[in-house]
Design an enzyme around this catalytic site. Sequence first.
Site, PDB file in Angstrom:
ATOM      1  N   ARG A 133      57.188  -9.330  51.501  1.00 24.67           N
ATOM      2  CA  ARG A 133      56.068  -8.370  51.508  1.00 24.67           C
ATOM      3  C   ARG A 133      55.516  -8.196  52.920  1.00 24.67           C
ATOM      4  O   ARG A 133      55.223  -7.083  53.357  1.00 24.67           O
ATOM      5  CB  ARG A 133      54.945  -8.846  50.590  1.00 24.67           C
ATOM      6  CG  ARG A 133      55.201  -8.574  49.143  1.00 24.67           C
ATOM      7  CD  ARG A 133      53.908  -8.644  48.346  1.00 24.67           C
ATOM      8  NE  ARG A 133      54.167  -8.491  46.930  1.00 24.67           N
ATOM      9  CZ  ARG A 133      53.224  -8.386  46.003  1.00 24.67           C
ATOM     10  NH1 ARG A 133      51.959  -8.428  46.349  1.00 24.67           N
ATOM     11  NH2 ARG A 133      53.538  -8.253  44.735  1.00 24.67           N
ATOM     12  N   LYS A 171      59.052 -14.417  48.498  1.00 22.37           N
ATOM     13  CA  LYS A 171      58.622 -13.041  48.190  1.00 22.37           C
ATOM     14  C   LYS A 171      57.456 -12.640  49.108  1.00 22.37           C
ATOM     15  O   LYS A 171      57.336 -11.473  49.496  1.00 22.37           O
ATOM     16  CB  LYS A 171      58.256 -12.906  46.712  1.00 22.37           C
ATOM     17  CG  LYS A 171      59.476 -12.933  45.785  1.00 22.37           C
ATOM     18  CD  LYS A 171      59.130 -12.619  44.328  1.00 22.37           C
ATOM     19  CE  LYS A 171      60.382 -12.627  43.457  1.00 22.37           C
ATOM     20  NZ  LYS A 171      60.107 -12.364  42.039  1.00 22.37           N
TER      21      LYS A 171
HETATM   22  N1  LIG Z   1      59.159 -12.115  35.197  1.00 18.43           N
HETATM   23  C1  LIG Z   1      60.091 -12.925  34.772  1.00 18.43           C
HETATM   24  O1  LIG Z   1      59.951 -13.587  33.712  1.00 18.43           O
HETATM   25  C2  LIG Z   1      61.364 -13.021  35.567  1.00 18.43           C
HETATM   26  C3  LIG Z   1      62.468 -13.691  35.033  1.00 18.43           C
HETATM   27  C4  LIG Z   1      63.655 -13.698  35.757  1.00 18.43           C
HETATM   28  C5  LIG Z   1      63.733 -13.068  36.994  1.00 18.43           C
HETATM   29  N2  LIG Z   1      62.631 -12.439  37.506  1.00 18.43           N
HETATM   30  C6  LIG Z   1      62.689 -11.786  38.830  1.00 18.43           C
HETATM   31  O2  LIG Z   1      63.611 -10.697  38.761  1.00 18.43           O
HETATM   32  C7  LIG Z   1      64.291 -10.558  40.005  1.00 18.43           C
HETATM   33  C8  LIG Z   1      65.800 -10.519  39.759  1.00 18.43           C
HETATM   34  O3  LIG Z   1      66.192 -11.758  39.198  1.00 18.43           O
HETATM   35  P1  LIG Z   1      67.395 -11.879  38.143  1.00 18.43           P
HETATM   36  O4  LIG Z   1      67.172 -13.145  37.396  1.00 18.43           O
HETATM   37  O5  LIG Z   1      67.523 -10.574  37.428  1.00 18.43           O
HETATM   38  O6  LIG Z   1      68.610 -12.057  39.133  1.00 18.43           O
HETATM   39  P2  LIG Z   1      70.094 -12.605  38.821  1.00 18.43           P
HETATM   40  O7  LIG Z   1      70.516 -12.128  37.487  1.00 18.43           O
HETATM   41  O8  LIG Z   1      70.169 -14.061  39.148  1.00 18.43           O
HETATM   42  O9  LIG Z   1      70.919 -11.870  39.996  1.00 18.43           O
HETATM   43  C9  LIG Z   1      70.789 -10.504  40.208  1.00 18.43           C
HETATM   44  C10 LIG Z   1      71.889  -9.970  41.059  1.00 18.43           C
HETATM   45  O10 LIG Z   1      71.759 -10.397  42.419  1.00 18.43           O
HETATM   46  C11 LIG Z   1      73.014 -10.195  43.052  1.00 18.43           C
HETATM   47  N3  LIG Z   1      73.392 -11.424  43.795  1.00 18.43           N
HETATM   48  C12 LIG Z   1      73.072 -12.680  43.508  1.00 18.43           C
HETATM   49  N4  LIG Z   1      73.628 -13.529  44.424  1.00 18.43           N
HETATM   50  C13 LIG Z   1      74.304 -12.761  45.274  1.00 18.43           C
HETATM   51  C14 LIG Z   1      75.088 -13.013  46.430  1.00 18.43           C
HETATM   52  N5  LIG Z   1      75.227 -14.252  46.908  1.00 18.43           N
HETATM   53  N6  LIG Z   1      75.655 -11.963  47.065  1.00 18.43           N
HETATM   54  C15 LIG Z   1      75.499 -10.723  46.600  1.00 18.43           C
HETATM   55  N7  LIG Z   1      74.744 -10.411  45.511  1.00 18.43           N
HETATM   56  C16 LIG Z   1      74.173 -11.422  44.870  1.00 18.43           C
HETATM   57  C17 LIG Z   1      74.051  -9.909  41.973  1.00 18.43           C
HETATM   58  O11 LIG Z   1      74.253  -8.520  42.010  1.00 18.43           O
HETATM   59  P3  LIG Z   1      75.461  -7.736  41.283  1.00 18.43           P
HETATM   60  O12 LIG Z   1      74.948  -7.428  39.939  1.00 18.43           O
HETATM   61  O13 LIG Z   1      75.695  -6.552  42.112  1.00 18.43           O
HETATM   62  O14 LIG Z   1      76.622  -8.696  41.277  1.00 18.43           O
HETATM   63  C18 LIG Z   1      73.319 -10.376  40.714  1.00 18.43           C
HETATM   64  O15 LIG Z   1      73.743  -9.767  39.548  1.00 18.43           O
HETATM   65  C19 LIG Z   1      63.852 -11.716  40.897  1.00 18.43           C
HETATM   66  O16 LIG Z   1      62.892 -11.247  41.815  1.00 18.43           O
HETATM   67  C20 LIG Z   1      63.240 -12.704  39.919  1.00 18.43           C
HETATM   68  O17 LIG Z   1      62.210 -13.493  40.499  1.00 18.43           O
HETATM   69  C21 LIG Z   1      61.462 -12.401  36.806  1.00 18.43           C
END
Ligand SMILES: NC(=O)c1ccc[n+]([C@@H]2O[C@H](COP(=O)([O-])OP(=O)(O)OC[C@H]3O[C@@H](n4cnc5c(N)ncnc54)[C@H](OP(=O)(O)O)[C@@H]3O)[C@@H](O)[C@H]2O)c1
Length: 326
Positions: A137, A133
Site C-alpha cells: 500500500r 500488504k
Molecule cells: N479473506 C480471506 O478469508 C482470505 C482467504 C484466503 C486468501 N485471502 C487473500 O486473497 C489473496 C489471494 O490469495 P489466494 O489464497 O487466493 O492465493 P493462492 O490460491 O495461494 O495463489 C494465487 C495465485 O498466485 C499465483 N502464484 C503463487 N505463487 C506464485 C509464484 N511463485 N509464481 C507465480 N505465480 C504464483 C498463482 O497464479 P496462477 O493462477 O496464475 O498460477 C496462484 O494461483 C491474498 O491477498 C490473500 O491474503 C483472503
Amino acid sequence: MNACKRVLVFGATGLIGRHIVRQILTRKDDFDRIAIFTSPDTVRSKAEEIKQLKNEGVEVLVGSLTDEADVRKAYQDIDTVVSAVGRNMIVHQIELIRLADETPNVHRFFPSEYGTDIEHNRDSSGEKPHQNKLKVRSFIRSCRNLDHTFLVTGPYADGDPGLYLSPNYGAVRTGSFDVRTKTAVLLESGDLNIAFTTMCDVGKLLLAALTHPEASRNKALRVKSFTTTDGKILEEFEKQTGGEKWQVSYTSIEELRKLEKKAWATGDHQATLITLRRIWATGGTLYHEWDNKLIGEPAVQTLAEAVATAIDVQLHGEQEMKRKLV
Ligand SMILES: NC(=O)c1ccc[n+]([C@@H]2O[C@H](COP(=O)([O-])OP(=O)(O)OC[C@H]3O[C@@H](n4cnc5c(N)ncnc54)[C@H](OP(=O)(O)O)[C@@H]3O)[C@@H](O)[C@H]2O)c1
C-alpha cells in the site's frame, strides 16, 4: 475519467482469482480485453481450466511473474491490472506495480488484498500478517501515474479448507464448523459480530469496482456480504443439516490469544490464520458503514446461501489446503 476496460489478472486460477475471473466473464461484453498472466507450470497442471478460459474468450499470456520483460510485454495495451497472487507473492507485487507505473497505458492496479482491513485501527500497523500488504500500500500510494483500489472484504464465508465455514483441521480450537461430524467450536460465547464476504461476492464486488472506476479510484473499498455471529452460523448449519443440534464447544478470546502466541513462537504455519481470526473476532471487520453502495450495491449472498455452499464444499469439494499462508 479513465475506464477499466482492458484488464489483466495475476493469480487467475488461485483460490480467489478464479472467482474474480468468473465474475468478470459475466459482463464480458463490457470489456475490450480480458487477459490473464500465468506460468507455464499452471498451463500444464491446470490444462482443462486454461482451455475453458480460452473458450470463454480469455486471453492467456504465459510467462514468469519475476521476469521483467515478460511482465512489460503482458502490460501492452492493458489499462487495469488486478492482482490476486497468493500470500507468498505479496511483496513481489511492488516490482509489478513499479513496472505498471512506468507503463503509460496502465492506469489502475488492484493489489492482492481481498481480506482483513490492514489499516482498520491504531493496532493494525503492528499485526504480523499485515506487514507485506502494508508495504505494498505504501509503495502504490507513492506512484506517480498509477491509481489503485484496495478491495477489503473481511473473512470469506466459505467452507474450503481453512476458511471460516470449514472444519479448520489443524487449528480446530480456533474455530470450526464440521458438517461430517456435526461439531462446532465457537469463539467466546458465539455472539461476536463479524462481517463476511463470500468468495463469489468478492468476484462480484471486484467487478463492480471495475465498472465504477471513478467511485473506486484511490480507495480502500470496505465491502461485505453480511454481518453475523458464530451462533447464527451454527443455527443455519443445524437447520440445513436435518435440524439436529450439533455438539458445540467454545474457545475464549483469551485462549485464542494463547494459541496465537504459541503458534508464532513455534513457527506453526497456521499462525497467520490464527492472528486473523483473533482480529476478526475482536471487531476488526466492523464499521458504521460499508462501501457496497458506492459501487452500485451489487446483489450479495445471504448467510443461508453461504452455508448451503459451504455444506456442499465440505462434503464434495477439495479437502486439502492448496494456498500459501506465508
Ligand atoms: N479473506 C480471506 O478469508 C482470505 C482467504 C484466503 C486468501 N485471502 C487473500 O486473497 C489473496 C489471494 O490469495 P489466494 O489464497 O487466493 O492465493 P493462492 O490460491 O495461494 O495463489 C494465487 C495465485 O498466485 C499465483 N502464484 C503463487 N505463487 C506464485 C509464484 N511463485 N509464481 C507465480 N505465480 C504464483 C498463482 O497464479 P496462477 O493462477 O496464475 O498460477 C496462484 O494461483 C491474498 O491477498 C490473500 O491474503 C483472503
